[in-house]
Structure formats: C-alpha cells, structure tokens
Scaffold this motif. Structure first.
Motif, PDB file in Angstrom:
ATOM      1  N   CYS A   1       0.841  -1.208   0.000  1.00 37.39           N
ATOM      2  CA  CYS A   1       0.000   0.000   0.000  1.00 37.39           C
ATOM      3  C   CYS A   1       0.872   1.252   0.000  1.00 37.39           C
ATOM      4  N   SER A   2       0.473   2.248  -0.792  1.00 38.42           N
ATOM      5  CA  SER A   2       1.255   3.476  -0.908  1.00 38.42           C
ATOM      6  C   SER A   2       0.925   4.504   0.173  1.00 38.42           C
ATOM      7  N   LYS A   3      -0.073   4.198   1.018  1.00 45.87           N
ATOM      8  CA  LYS A   3      -0.475   5.148   2.052  1.00 45.87           C
ATOM      9  C   LYS A   3       0.654   5.326   3.066  1.00 45.87           C
TER      10      LYS A   3
ATOM     11  N   GLN B   1       0.628   7.097   6.127  1.00 45.73           N
ATOM     12  CA  GLN B   1       0.240   6.891   7.520  1.00 45.73           C
ATOM     13  C   GLN B   1      -1.277   6.912   7.647  1.00 45.73           C
ATOM     14  N   ASP B   2      -1.741   6.319   8.729  1.00 47.41           N
ATOM     15  CA  ASP B   2      -3.178   6.157   8.936  1.00 47.41           C
ATOM     16  C   ASP B   2      -3.770   7.311   9.741  1.00 47.41           C
TER      17      ASP B   2
ATOM     18  N   GLU C   1     -12.067   1.781   2.930  1.00 45.48           N
ATOM     19  CA  GLU C   1     -11.105   0.981   2.155  1.00 45.48           C
ATOM     20  C   GLU C   1     -11.779  -0.127   1.329  1.00 45.48           C
TER      21      GLU C   1
END
Length: 493
Positions: free
Chosen positions: A271-273, A275-276, A362
């Motif tokens: 996943c390129s995210k 941080q949450d 998501e």
C-alpha cells in the motif's frame, strides 16, 4: 482457579476478592487476629461509657448536634435512631454485586480494629454475605463526605431487622428471612454508616473489570486496524520507548501480538499510504493513557478498601475524631476515570464510522450492507447509536467533584460528591461496553467481506465465537446483544 473463600483482616483485601464474593458468592470469614483487634478497641469504648466521658458518636448527637450529650439510658436508642433517620436514599435499587461489595469492604474496614464495635457486628455483615441476603439500597442520597451515610444506613437497617431485601421475586422484608437481627450498642450505628463503601464498592468492581476489558478492547481495535488496511508500523516498539509511558508500551505490545501473522496485512504491504488516521495510528497513545489512568486509580482503590474510614477512631486508649470518611480521593479518581473512558469511547465511535463510511472504509461494502445496494442500509444507523452514546458520555463526564453543597447546618461544609461521580462512572462504563460491542459487531461483518483473506489467528479465533456474516437487511439488534454478552462474559471471567 478462583478462591472459594475470603478471609478478611482489614489489611489484605484485593479487587479479585471483592469480585468473587460479590458475584460468585465466595464464603467470607474474619481472621482470629482481626477478631482480637476488634474486641480490644471495643473495650476502650466500654471504658468511656463507664467513665461517662463525652465522646462524639458514643454519647453525643451527630453532625451539627455533636455538642448535645445523650443520657446513658438512651445510648442504644441513639444508635438505632441514626440508622432509621439516615436511611434517606431514593431512586432505583443498586445492583446486587455492588451492595455485596459494599458489605464486604465495610466488614473489612471494621476488622481493622479502629472502630470500637463488638465483633458480632462484623459477624452479622458476614452472615448476610454468606447467606446471600442482599439489602435493598437506593442509589441516590450520598454526598460522599461524612461517609456514604444514606446507602450504608439501608444496609444497617437490615442488620437491626428493619430493612428490605432484594430477591429475584422482588423486594421483601428482612423479617421473612432466616436472620436474627442485633441490637446495636454505643457507637456501632455510627461505625456502620460512617464510611466510603458506596464509592469504594463501585470503583473496586469497575477497576477489576476494566483490566480485563482493556485487553479485549485492544484486540477489537487491532482487528479494526487490520480490516481497514491499517499499518502496524506505528506500533513499533522503538516509537513507544522514545516516549516510555507504561500503558502506551503495553498497548502497543498487545497490538503487535494480536496482528502477528495476519494475511490481510501481508496482502496489503505494498500500500502506498504513508500513515493512517489517528483512530488507527494512535491507539497506543490513547488506550495507553487510559490504561495508566486505570492503574493509578487501582492503586488508590486497593488502599481504600483496606482503610479505616469511619469516625472517631480508637488508637490504643485514645479516641480521636478526624475525617477519613471524606470521599475526595475516590471522587477525583472516579471523575478522572470518567473522562478517560469517555475519550476512549470517542475513538471507538470514529472507528465505527470508518467501518461503515464508504468514503473511508477501504473498499468495504457501503455501510457493510449485503444484497442489493440502495435497497439495503446495512449497519448505517449503528453509527448514529454510537454517536448518541458518546454524547451521553460527554455529558456524564462533567466532574461531580467540582461541586460542593454544605450539609448538616454548615458542620459538613465541604463534600466530595463522590457518590454522584461513581454513579456516572458506572453508566459511562456500561456505555463503553456498548460501543465496544458495536465495533466488534461491525468488524465481524467486515472480516467476512474480506474473505478469503483472513486476519491473525488470535483475531479470527475471537470472531469465530461471534460469527456474524455480511447479509441483507434484518434486525441487527440480536447480533449486538450477542456480541455484548460475549464481551461481558470475557470481562467477568
């Protein structure tokens, strides 16, 4: 394995002791050493009576009437009268476990040997516990200062044969039970009601439960992180050690353990995210702070349930008046804990929204609805329910201890309002259980939607017991009740 009996000595009562006596009806007895201490302090009171010395609560009136001397022939009437007149509680009756906790902690305080009562008074409290006779105690009436006078008086009324008892069939008179009442002697009525046991009983059971609750809550939080494709990198031990709060370190360790071996995480590593959102990323910081609050309150409550909290107290041949009945330590604890649990609930509600909100869940089904889109609303309204619960908690978290209303003609001119604080805390805690049940219910559906990928072994084992699947619209209330009961049983175990 749980102990089947508890021996009280005024010094070593634990929260687990309170739990097994209050909820599992463990047998109670008093240690021989404590019995001797109680007898010794009673002899001091007898000497005072024989010498006709004025001593508060022994041969004087109470509160603002402390300067009124009572003649010797009326001293027993004085003790009976204080019980009857102070039984001024109103409202719903307390749950049985809290009343039993109050009786146990009161008996333990008297067993310290500072109260000047006869051993039979402790024996009679223990007899009620061992026979499963639970006094009917209204929840309102204490200001948490000169002891929890009203609620403790309703317990003492049963001892003198005048009170009511809660049974499965309803409220009954103590006169209907196999229990021989006692006639209270000098100081004994005051010693029974001058204490902090309403506050301490609430807190002892809530704190005992919260320690188990936090582990379950952290597992459910971890499962939300996983099903929402969150990254556990924020739980790295190095981050926690750079800010070494004990609770933060412990919660992060639990999160890492719960997420170990998750297929969901392995499938989402690319996943390129970066941080949450905070409700996923800062669980160690928020839950950790709550955990530390619980630990701080636990220390104070364990000290309190082994303390002498009535007045006056007997030390050797001296009888000294003081203020150990004042509930300030417990009032502040309850208010602080209420704020902590309310904040924790706020975080849970935001994860509930993330689980159902199609803009941020998501790729999970919108509102976790199965079947035809639009025709089915899924779990949309459960986020509304969670929002309503959080709103109530925010109102309830206003500190009761910030207030004080003088009582007893200005004699008691500062009170803790700790009884209100623990009553609010109990409701907030029950609300938090409900919020957690909603989160777990939604995660169970979300995990089903993510199949064939699975979470970690620990998470899957927990949700196998819940077994709620993605489905078209139906009445989801039964699902919620099932999950709440599973969590509650885990807490009570």
């Amino acid at each position: 394995m749980n102990k089947r009996s508890v021996v009280i000595d005024g010094e070593h009562l634990t929260l687990e002791d309170v739990h097994i006596v209050s909820r599992r009806y463990a047998e109670v007895s008093i240690s021989p050493v404590a019995y001797e201490k109680v007898e010794k302090s009673r002899r001091v009171i007898d000497n005072v009576i024989n010498e006709n010395k004025p001593v508060y609560g022994v041969n004087t009136g109470f509160g603002a009437l402390a300067n009124v001397r009572i003649s010797r022939e009326k001293l027993k009437d004085l003790q009976r009268n204080i019980i009857l007149s102070h039984s001024a509680g109103i409202g719903d009756y307390l749950p049985e476990d809290i009343v039993r906790a109050m009786m146990l902690i009161r008996a333990n305080a008297l067993a310290k040997g500072y109260s000047g009562i006869r051993p039979i008074v402790v024996d009679k409290l223990i007899e009620l516990l061992n026979k499963g006779i639970t006094p009917a105690v209204p929840e309102m009436g204490s200001v948490g200062a000169s002891g929890d006078l009203a609620p403790l008086s309703h317990i003492a009324m049963v001892l003198i044969g005048e009170g009511k008892v809660v049974t499965k069939e309803g409220i009954r008179s103590i006169k209907e039970f196999d229990f021989a009442p006692i006639e209270l002697e000098e100081k004994e009525g005051l010693s029974l009601i001058n204490g902090t046991q309403f506050m301490a009983g609430h807190l002892a059971l809530i704190i005992r439960d919260l320690e188990k609750f936090m582990k379950i809550a952290t597992l459910i939080a971890a499962s939300s992180v996983d099903v929402l494709y969150g990254t556990p990198s924020a739980f790295d031990e190095r981050i926690q050690l750079a800010r070494p709060h004990p609770g933060q370190i412990k919660i992060a360790q639990m999160l890492r353990d719960f997420l170990q071996g998750s297929e969901l995480r392995e499938a989402h590593k690319t996943c390129s995210k970066v941080q949450d959102a905070y409700t996923l990323r800062t669980i160690p910081q928020v839950y950790g702070a709550v955990y530390d609050t619980i630990s701080w309150v636990k220390e104070i409550v364990e000290r309190e349930i082994n303390s002498a909290t009535d007045n006056p107290l007997v030390f050797g041949d001296e009888i000294i008046s003081g203020g150990n009945f004042h509930g300030e330590p417990l009032a502040l604890c309850a208010d602080y804990l209420s704020i902590a649990l309310t904040s924790m609930g706020n975080m849970i509600e935001r994860r509930i929204d993330r689980l159902v909100n199609p803009k941020i869940n998501e790729g999970l089904p919108p509102f976790l609805a199965g079947g035809e889109e639009g025709l089915n609303s899924g779990y949309m309204i459960w986020q509304y329910t969670a929002a309503a619960i959080c709103n109530e908690n925010k109102v309830l978290s206003h500190p009761a201890s910030a207030d004080s209303i003088p009582t007893s003609a200005y004699q008691e001119d500062h009170v803790s309002m700790g009884a209100t604080a623990v009553r609010k805390l109990r409701k907030i805690y029950e609300n938090l259980l409900s919020l957690l049940a909603i989160e777990a219910m939604l995660v169970s559906v979300a995990l089903d939607a993510r199949k064939p990928l699975r979470s970690s072994r620990q998470i899957e084992d927990f949700y196998d017991k819940i077994g709620i699947r993605l489905s078209k619209d139906l009445y989801f209330g039964e699902n919620y009740e099932k999950v709440r009961e599973i969590i509650k049983q885990g807490v009570f175990s």
